[in-house]
Design a protein around this motif. Structure first.
Motif, PDB file in Angstrom:
ATOM      1  N   SER A  86     -33.716 -41.821  59.392  1.00  0.00           N
ATOM      2  CA  SER A  86     -32.836 -41.591  60.538  1.00  0.00           C
ATOM      3  C   SER A  86     -33.495 -40.717  61.601  1.00  0.00           C
ATOM      4  O   SER A  86     -33.302 -40.938  62.804  1.00  0.00           O
ATOM      5  CB  SER A  86     -31.527 -40.940  60.071  1.00  0.00           C
ATOM      6  N   SER A 104     -27.754 -38.826  62.325  1.00  0.00           N
ATOM      7  CA  SER A 104     -28.333 -38.977  60.998  1.00  0.00           C
ATOM      8  C   SER A 104     -27.254 -39.155  59.939  1.00  0.00           C
ATOM      9  O   SER A 104     -27.367 -40.008  59.046  1.00  0.00           O
ATOM     10  CB  SER A 104     -29.192 -37.750  60.662  1.00  0.00           C
ATOM     11  N   PHE A 107     -25.874 -42.558  60.159  1.00  0.00           N
ATOM     12  CA  PHE A 107     -26.921 -43.539  59.872  1.00  0.00           C
ATOM     13  C   PHE A 107     -26.986 -43.861  58.385  1.00  0.00           C
ATOM     14  O   PHE A 107     -27.152 -45.025  57.996  1.00  0.00           O
ATOM     15  CB  PHE A 107     -28.265 -42.978  60.353  1.00  0.00           C
ATOM     16  N   PHE A 108     -26.837 -42.846  57.518  1.00  0.00           N
ATOM     17  CA  PHE A 108     -27.066 -43.109  56.091  1.00  0.00           C
ATOM     18  C   PHE A 108     -25.797 -43.080  55.226  1.00  0.00           C
ATOM     19  O   PHE A 108     -25.855 -43.372  54.034  1.00  0.00           O
ATOM     20  CB  PHE A 108     -28.124 -42.156  55.514  1.00  0.00           C
ATOM     21  N   GLY A 238     -29.070 -48.881  61.786  1.00  0.00           N
ATOM     22  CA  GLY A 238     -29.028 -48.192  60.497  1.00  0.00           C
ATOM     23  C   GLY A 238     -28.018 -48.789  59.553  1.00  0.00           C
ATOM     24  O   GLY A 238     -28.312 -49.069  58.387  1.00  0.00           O
TER      25      GLY A 238
END
Length: 316
Positions: A86, A104, A107-108, A238
């Motif tokens: 990320s 971030s 993103f995950f 992502g």
């Protein structure tokens, strides 16, 4: 291939219609500012735990459950890699400095319960539930520790992980319901029929109420605010490209069942967590950006999921 695509579209439409109901009712003023919070609590603290207990006890044996936990490593490895990736993506596409932590985190982490659970149920049935919960364990742990820490850094410019708060969030009622169901199955305990019936009736609220909640959230965020900006493209890549592709690379060579592989890949491609805007607002990060990304990824998942299902079914 066409039949697979139509089956996936049908499964998504089942979910989409309930989302539209929530959206339309909210647009017509049926709900107030407290309604999403009440519905969320009803689902996560009451109906979903009941659903977990009845599903685990009804559909799974002790032997099947013993094989699940070792496969928790796949979502854990995937999220750690996505977390690292990320920051590279954020730098490559020039994400605003004030958004990097939130970017971030979104993103995950994926929406494994409010969207992931109903989608997997519609496509795979009750047999997918334990696999959904294994992914959920990893996802909720990462969000309430690393994810919240990243959001804090954006809003407060300093951050710390509160272990007690994190543990309370991780061991949430849905996970406790899952654990209770597993314990009862392992001990070969049967609950009285009237209790199982009550749990089943209450658990049946989970899917429709979750979808109505998503419809309200989309309505409150506002479809007119959707913009495919640079920050948005990074999250879309992502959630819908990097996450499922990475999970596929991890699970395809493994010996786990095809259904578990399919569930893990699909869970990896779920939209942004609905908790992201709430946590962002709490820590003075950009909750508007988070709300827009929840909306955009949720709406676009209607297109992405059928396509992903065709790809999954082709290779599994």
């Amino acid at each position: 291939m066409i039949s697979i695509f139509l089956s996936a579209v049908s499964g998504v439409l089942i979910i989409l219609i309930m989302v539209v109901v929530g959206f339309v009712l909210n647009e017509r003023g049926w709900f107030n500012e407290q309604s999403p919070r009440i519905i969320s609590r009803l689902v996560t603290q009451i109906s979903l735990p009941c659903y977990m207990v009845t599903t685990i006890m009804h559909d799974f044996s002790a032997g099947q459950l013993k094989t699940l936990l070792p496969d928790l490593r796949y979502p854990v490895i995937s999220m750690l890699i996505l977390f690292t990736l990320s920051f590279a993506v954020a730098r490559a596409i020039g994400i605003k400095r004030a958004h990097i932590g939130l970017f971030s985190s979104m993103f995950f982490n994926s929406n494994t319960v409010f969207i992931g659970l109903p989608i997997n149920l519609a496509l795979f049935g009750n047999s997918s539930i334990p696999y959904v919960l294994v992914y959920y364990m990893a996802n909720t742990t990462f969000f309430w520790t690393l994810g919240v820490w990243l959001i804090q850094k954006d809003g407060l410019h300093e951050a710390k992980i509160d272990p007690l708060t994190a543990i309370k969030k991780i061991f949430s009622p849905p996970l406790l319901g899952f654990i209770l169901g597993v314990i009862l199955v392992m001990l070969h305990v049967s609950l009285p029929k009237f209790i199982m019936s009550d749990l089943s009736y209450i658990g049946a609220l989970t899917i429709p109420m979750s979808m109505i909640f998503i419809g309200i959230a989309i309505s409150n965020a506002g479809l007119s605010r959707m913009r495919l900006s640079r920050d948005a493209w990074g999250i879309l890549l992502g959630r819908f490209l990097f996450a499922p592709a990475l999970m596929a690379l991890l699970v395809l060579p493994s010996s786990m069942s095809p259904l578990m592989k399919q569930v893990f890949i699909l869970q990896a491609a779920m939209p942004v967590m609905t908790n992201a805007p709430v946590v962002s607002k709490l820590y003075h990060a950009d909750d508007s950006y988070a709300a827009i990304m929840v909306t955009e990824t949720t709406v676009l998942s209607v297109i992405v999921i059928p396509i992903l299902m065709v790809i999954i079914k082709t290779f599994l």
